[in-house]
Design a protein around this motif. Structure first.
Motif, PDB file in Angstrom:
ATOM      1  N   VAL A   1      -1.542 -12.240 -17.823  1.00 42.87           N
ATOM      2  CA  VAL A   1      -2.827 -12.134 -17.123  1.00 42.87           C
ATOM      3  C   VAL A   1      -2.685 -12.750 -15.728  1.00 42.87           C
ATOM      4  N   SER A   2      -2.106 -13.947 -15.657  1.00 42.72           N
ATOM      5  CA  SER A   2      -1.975 -14.651 -14.374  1.00 42.72           C
ATOM      6  C   SER A   2      -1.095 -13.868 -13.402  1.00 42.72           C
ATOM      7  N   ILE A   3       0.012 -13.321 -13.919  1.00 42.98           N
ATOM      8  CA  ILE A   3       0.920 -12.570 -13.039  1.00 42.98           C
ATOM      9  C   ILE A   3       0.216 -11.342 -12.465  1.00 42.98           C
ATOM     10  N   TRP A   4      -0.474 -10.598 -13.334  1.00 41.67           N
ATOM     11  CA  TRP A   4      -1.169  -9.387 -12.857  1.00 41.67           C
ATOM     12  C   TRP A   4      -2.316  -9.726 -11.915  1.00 41.67           C
ATOM     13  N   ILE A   5      -2.954 -10.868 -12.128  1.00 44.15           N
ATOM     14  CA  ILE A   5      -4.023 -11.292 -11.212  1.00 44.15           C
ATOM     15  C   ILE A   5      -3.436 -11.495  -9.817  1.00 44.15           C
ATOM     16  N   VAL A   6      -2.304 -12.200  -9.760  1.00 42.28           N
ATOM     17  CA  VAL A   6      -1.680 -12.465  -8.450  1.00 42.28           C
ATOM     18  C   VAL A   6      -1.250 -11.148  -7.790  1.00 42.28           C
ATOM     19  N   VAL A   7      -0.650 -10.248  -8.576  1.00 42.01           N
ATOM     20  CA  VAL A   7      -0.223  -8.948  -8.025  1.00 42.01           C
ATOM     21  C   VAL A   7      -1.442  -8.185  -7.492  1.00 42.01           C
ATOM     22  N   ALA A   8      -2.503  -8.128  -8.289  1.00 41.97           N
ATOM     23  CA  ALA A   8      -3.707  -7.386  -7.900  1.00 41.97           C
ATOM     24  C   ALA A   8      -4.350  -7.988  -6.653  1.00 41.97           C
ATOM     25  N   VAL A   9      -4.379  -9.324  -6.574  1.00 48.03           N
ATOM     26  CA  VAL A   9      -4.967  -9.998  -5.408  1.00 48.03           C
ATOM     27  C   VAL A   9      -4.162  -9.637  -4.153  1.00 48.03           C
ATOM     28  N   PHE A  10      -2.846  -9.620  -4.266  1.00 44.54           N
ATOM     29  CA  PHE A  10      -2.026  -9.273  -3.102  1.00 44.54           C
ATOM     30  C   PHE A  10      -2.217  -7.809  -2.698  1.00 44.54           C
ATOM     31  N   VAL A  11      -2.327  -6.921  -3.675  1.00 52.16           N
ATOM     32  CA  VAL A  11      -2.530  -5.504  -3.350  1.00 52.16           C
ATOM     33  C   VAL A  11      -3.903  -5.299  -2.680  1.00 52.16           C
ATOM     34  N   GLY A  12      -4.939  -5.914  -3.240  1.00 55.02           N
ATOM     35  CA  GLY A  12      -6.280  -5.799  -2.656  1.00 55.02           C
ATOM     36  C   GLY A  12      -6.333  -6.400  -1.253  1.00 55.02           C
ATOM     37  N   SER A  13      -5.677  -7.540  -1.076  1.00 62.29           N
ATOM     38  CA  SER A  13      -5.673  -8.198   0.236  1.00 62.29           C
ATOM     39  C   SER A  13      -4.915  -7.353   1.257  1.00 62.29           C
ATOM     40  N   LEU A  14      -3.794  -6.796   0.820  1.00 64.84           N
ATOM     41  CA  LEU A  14      -2.984  -5.944   1.703  1.00 64.84           C
ATOM     42  C   LEU A  14      -3.793  -4.710   2.117  1.00 64.84           C
ATOM     43  N   ALA A  15      -4.490  -4.111   1.157  1.00 67.60           N
ATOM     44  CA  ALA A  15      -5.291  -2.914   1.435  1.00 67.60           C
ATOM     45  C   ALA A  15      -6.381  -3.228   2.459  1.00 67.60           C
ATOM     46  N   ARG A  16      -6.994  -4.429   2.340  1.00 65.10           N
ATOM     47  CA  ARG A  16      -8.028  -4.818   3.296  1.00 65.10           C
ATOM     48  C   ARG A  16      -7.426  -5.112   4.671  1.00 65.10           C
TER      49      ARG A  16
ATOM     50  N   ILE B   1     -18.400   0.863  17.696  1.00 63.16           N
ATOM     51  CA  ILE B   1     -18.874   1.391  16.418  1.00 63.16           C
ATOM     52  C   ILE B   1     -17.709   1.703  15.467  1.00 63.16           C
ATOM     53  N   ILE B   2     -16.621   2.235  16.021  1.00 62.21           N
ATOM     54  CA  ILE B   2     -15.460   2.576  15.171  1.00 62.21           C
ATOM     55  C   ILE B   2     -14.827   1.294  14.607  1.00 62.21           C
ATOM     56  N   GLN B   3     -14.659   0.281  15.501  1.00 68.27           N
ATOM     57  CA  GLN B   3     -14.103  -1.010  15.054  1.00 68.27           C
ATOM     58  C   GLN B   3     -14.968  -1.598  13.951  1.00 68.27           C
ATOM     59  N   PHE B   4     -16.282  -1.537  14.141  1.00 69.47           N
ATOM     60  CA  PHE B   4     -17.221  -2.106  13.183  1.00 69.47           C
ATOM     61  C   PHE B   4     -17.144  -1.379  11.831  1.00 69.47           C
ATOM     62  N   LEU B   5     -17.090  -0.068  11.884  1.00 70.91           N
ATOM     63  CA  LEU B   5     -17.002   0.714  10.636  1.00 70.91           C
ATOM     64  C   LEU B   5     -15.693   0.423   9.905  1.00 70.91           C
ATOM     65  N   ILE B   6     -14.594   0.339  10.661  1.00 72.08           N
ATOM     66  CA  ILE B   6     -13.284   0.072  10.037  1.00 72.08           C
ATOM     67  C   ILE B   6     -13.277  -1.313   9.397  1.00 72.08           C
ATOM     68  N   GLU B   7     -13.723  -2.332  10.162  1.00 69.27           N
ATOM     69  CA  GLU B   7     -13.535  -3.715   9.706  1.00 69.27           C
ATOM     70  C   GLU B   7     -14.570  -4.177   8.689  1.00 69.27           C
ATOM     71  N   TYR B   8     -15.736  -3.557   8.669  1.00 72.91           N
ATOM     72  CA  TYR B   8     -16.747  -4.043   7.720  1.00 72.91           C
ATOM     73  C   TYR B   8     -17.047  -3.082   6.586  1.00 72.91           C
ATOM     74  N   PHE B   9     -16.780  -1.814   6.731  1.00 70.06           N
ATOM     75  CA  PHE B   9     -17.053  -0.915   5.612  1.00 70.06           C
ATOM     76  C   PHE B   9     -15.768  -0.485   4.932  1.00 70.06           C
ATOM     77  N   ILE B  10     -14.837   0.037   5.720  1.00 64.37           N
ATOM     78  CA  ILE B  10     -13.586   0.511   5.116  1.00 64.37           C
ATOM     79  C   ILE B  10     -12.777  -0.681   4.591  1.00 64.37           C
ATOM     80  N   ALA B  11     -12.513  -1.667   5.459  1.00 63.43           N
ATOM     81  CA  ALA B  11     -11.648  -2.792   5.071  1.00 63.43           C
ATOM     82  C   ALA B  11     -12.196  -3.526   3.841  1.00 63.43           C
ATOM     83  N   PHE B  12     -13.484  -3.872   3.861  1.00 58.24           N
ATOM     84  CA  PHE B  12     -14.054  -4.631   2.742  1.00 58.24           C
ATOM     85  C   PHE B  12     -14.030  -3.815   1.447  1.00 58.24           C
TER      86      PHE B  12
END
Ligand code: 218
Length: 191
Positions: A113-128, A77-88
């Motif tokens: 715009v393109s540079i900030w998109i790439v930065v934001a995508v990397f930050v969001g991906s890292l957070a997940r 249950i903890i793995q599931f909560l972490i990987e599907y609710f918190i991570a996403f």
């Protein structure tokens, strides 16, 4: 609730559903339960259009929707909560770049715009993928090859998945948004 909030919430749900469908498409599998795909794209669009709260909600809803497709891995249950609710939900961290992206859009600077998109995508991906890394160490260690520590295994697999997904999403989003910046423009002319 004002009209704009309602529109944002409807979009959050709609884009979560699109992410869920994209996630059903064939993707590159690099380890058990670890794939490289561009299915985070709709959540990033929410991040750039509306900001953190809406993209956090949209990511959270996507995690919830994964339940309905059966396209998920349950070890505990903890793995599931972490990987599907918190991570996403944490993909929503890309939304912190909403103000700079909107500013660059208004200034008409496609490069910014393109540079900030790439930065934001990397930050969001890292957070997940930070959460998938943690879950990988604690819950997926048994899948590590002989002689490889769970920490190294999780770091390598989730790091690779994170990089792959971030590169794919960056490419798709930069092309999409260069072709039509209206996609992420909050201020629209027609109502
Ligand atoms: C080392 C390792 N293996 C597997 C998983 C599980 N995992 C990783 C990434 C993404 C997802 C969500 C579905 O796309 C899952 C379940 C892990 N965390 N670590």
């Amino acid at each position: 609730m004002n009209k704009l909030r309602l529109v944002a919430m409807i979009e959050a749900a709609f884009f979560a559903a699109i992410a869920m469908v994209l996630d059903l498409l064939p993707s590159i599998t690099i380890a058990p339960a670890v794939t490289i795909s561009f299915s985070m794209v709709p959540i990033f669009i929410m991040a750039f259009r509306w900001g953190f709260k809406v993209s956090f909600l949209s990511g959270f809803l996507w995690g919830l929707l994964q339940l309905t497709t059966g396209n998920f891995y349950f070890l505990s249950i903890i793995q599931f909560l972490i990987e599907y609710f918190i991570a996403f939900a944490f993909i929503g961290f890309a939304g912190f770049f909403h103000p700079v992206i909107q500013k660059a859009l208004k200034q008409g600077s496609k490069l910014a715009v393109s540079i900030w998109i790439v930065v934001a995508v990397f930050v969001g991906s890292l957070a997940r993928y930070f959460w998938h890394f943690i879950a990988g160490v604690v819950f997926w260690g048994d899948y590590a090859p002989e002689g490889m520590s769970p920490v190294m295994y999780s770091f390598a697999m989730n790091g690779l998945a994170m990089l792959g997904a971030a590169v794919l999403c960056s490419i798709v989003l930069v092309i999409l948004i260069s072709a039509s910046s209206r996609l992420i423009m909050k201020k629209r002319t027609a109502h």
